[in-house]
Design an enzyme around this catalytic site. Structure first.
Site, PDB file in Angstrom:
ATOM      1  N   HIS A 265     -24.973   1.539  17.670  1.00 46.39           N
ATOM      2  CA  HIS A 265     -23.795   2.273  18.168  1.00 46.39           C
ATOM      3  C   HIS A 265     -22.582   1.390  17.908  1.00 46.39           C
ATOM      4  CE1 HIS A 265     -21.406   4.968  20.385  1.00 46.39           C
ATOM      5  NE2 HIS A 265     -21.922   4.874  21.599  1.00 46.39           N
ATOM      6  N   HIS A 304     -24.582   8.200   9.570  1.00 48.06           N
ATOM      7  CA  HIS A 304     -24.073   8.592  10.882  1.00 48.06           C
ATOM      8  C   HIS A 304     -24.924   9.735  11.395  1.00 48.06           C
ATOM      9  CE1 HIS A 304     -21.313   9.809  14.043  1.00 48.06           C
ATOM     10  NE2 HIS A 304     -20.771   8.617  13.905  1.00 48.06           N
ATOM     11  N   ASP A 362     -17.097   2.103  10.885  1.00 50.34           N
ATOM     12  CA  ASP A 362     -17.379   0.699  11.211  1.00 50.34           C
ATOM     13  C   ASP A 362     -17.474  -0.188   9.991  1.00 50.34           C
ATOM     14  OD1 ASP A 362     -17.442   0.867  13.995  1.00 50.34           O
ATOM     15  OD2 ASP A 362     -19.302   1.968  13.848  1.00 50.34           O
TER      16      ASP A 362
END
Ligand code: ACO
Length: 427
Positions: A265, A304, A362
């Protein structure tokens, strides 16, 4: 005519379940009457087919790569807005007028200072404590310092707790960094913007003048905006579940921070930088990619759960990444060149194309944060800082709903059937 789904099965027939439609997105089958009608529950590990609540805050279409905060596309907000305005939007549901924006900014900026006793609280941590370990502890401890805003049945108490969290989480985040580094804590500066003040609290030292670079402030503000909310992800669902029991907002946000800490996460951008260090050199990329395809490990920062198309935040972050590397003259830095090589190979490799694995936000935010001089151990802390507004907006939505029930999932039990106790001498 209202849509329904009719179930037939052994022992029951014609059990009608209503189909509900939102303003956007897929319809959902309302299964609240399922157990009564069929004697069965649903089984959905990881909640891949389950809507856990009704929400008006954020909409995502993973197939199309869409992300809207309160109806506004993230691309428009990232270009024209700023983090505090986005916070107002997420909390109150509308963009502020100029007057509302000025008042909200003033309240948040003027409450960034912490109760001085929290400084002593920090000193209980080991110097080598992970900043996320300190974040979970100190944010949870806010409930012991600000006890006058804990009656969550009162909208004004909820609002005060929201202001306190937005104002004080950046101060705590910067203190986690300074403590680990052995640097003195910096008091907030009310003459700076929210994000410039955070950079001051992180990087300013008593022996030098520090003026935040506006290009870098804008980049960090954009990271905050892009991470502000993402509907019912693991940490937000945790906050809502904790909130459903009536727990106080500081404790609920600490639960969200704990959940965000995991590498699948919020820990993903930290994992990206560790991966780049492990690969070490551009020449090792082909060998590394073979290992990914042999499923020995994953390419961090790719894939994702929801986006099976390019993450819209990743597109914006890539642009910010280019701006920051240019501003700092880091385009030829070996680590960042290595990252760009990985991105190029993965975007053209059939393994990733077939599985619809694209770089996520990210991947680029890790590179930007690293270029800003923020250590890897602080990456998830920055994510937690930015996501606090999303968590608290969801918490508030749940706490304001008088009909909400305590969250209580069911299970498929596969353990032992009933058996009798055996005394220890007979085992
Ligand atoms: N590298 C290589 N292969 C991958 C990756 C990856 N990063 N991600 C998924 N896959 C493969 C899986 O091996 C699987 O292959 P298979 O169908 O042959 O078995 C397939 O793609 C589907 O993977 P799942 O794990 O089922 O996909 P899921 O949607 O459950 O996982 C997740 C999403 C956890 C994000 C995953 O893509 C991952 O581990 N990525 C790396 C970690 C990461 O970057 N996390 C950040 C998430 S974004 C955020 O939190 C803001």
């Amino acid at each position: 005519m209202a849509k329904t789904v009719t179930l037939q099965g052994e022992g029951f027939e014609n059990v009608e379940l209503p189909v509900l439609s939102g303003t956007l997105g897929q319809d959902v089958i309302d299964i609240r009457a399922l157990s009564k009608g069929t004697g069965m529950f649903t089984f959905d590990p990881g909640f891949v087919s389950t809507a856990s609540c009704e929400s008006k805050i954020t909409f995502i279409d993973g197939e199309k790569g869409l992300l809207y905060y309160r109806g506004y596309p993230i691309e428009q907000l990232a270009e024209h807005s700023d983090y505090l305005e986005v916070c107002y939007l997420l909390i109150y549901g509308e963009l502020p007028t100029a007057e509302q924006k000025a008042e909200f900014t003033k309240i948040v900026v003027e409450h960034t200072i912490l109760h001085e006793q929290i400084t002593s609280f920090f000193k209980g941590f080991r110097r080598d404590a992970h900043p996320m370990a300190m974040m979970v502890g100190v944010v949870g401890a806010l409930s012991a310092f600000y006890q006058d805003s804990l009656d969550i049945s009162q909208p004004r108490h909820r609002e005060i707790a929201i202001f306190r969290l937005l104002s004080k989480v950046p101060t705590i985040a910067a203190m986690c960094y300074r403590y680990e580094k052995g640097l003195p804590f910096n008091y907030p500066r009310n003459d700076l913007s929210y994000t410039a003040n955070f950079m001051h609290m992180m990087f300013s030292v008593p022996s030098e003048n520090y003026e935040p670079n506006p290009v870098l402030v804008r980049a960090l503000d954009r990271i905050f905006m892009l991470h502000a909310d993402h509907e019912q992800n693991a940490s937000t669902s945790t906050v809502r579940l904790a909130g459903s029991s009536g727990a106080n907002p500081f404790a609920c946000i600490a639960a969200g921070i704990a959940t965000l800490w995991g590498p699948l996460h919020g820990g993903a951008n930290e994992a990206v930088l560790k991966m780049l260090d492990e690969i070490g050199d551009v020449s090792k990329v082909p060998e590394f990619m073979e290992g990914v395809k042999a499923k020995k490990y994953r390419l961090m920062g790719f894939g994702h759960r929801v986006y099976k198309n390019m993450d819209p935040r990743a597109k914006i972050m890539k642009q910010t990444c280019d701006e920051v590397l240019r501003e700092l003259g880091l385009e030829n830095d070996p680590k960042f060149k290595l990252a760009m090589e990985l991105e190029k190979i993965a975007l053209n490799d059939p393994y990733f194309i077939e599985k619809k694995l694209y770089p996520n936000v990210d991947f680029y935010s890790g590179i930007v944060l690293s270029a800003l001089g923020i250590p890897v151990s602080m990456f998830t802390v920055i994510f937690a800082l930015a996501r606090t507004v999303g968590w608290i907006s969801h918490w508030n939505e749940g706490a304001s709903d008088a009909s909400a029930k305590i969250g209580r999932p069911r299970q498929l039990y596969t353990g032992e059937s009933r058996r009798d106790f055996v005394p220890v001498e007979k085992r």
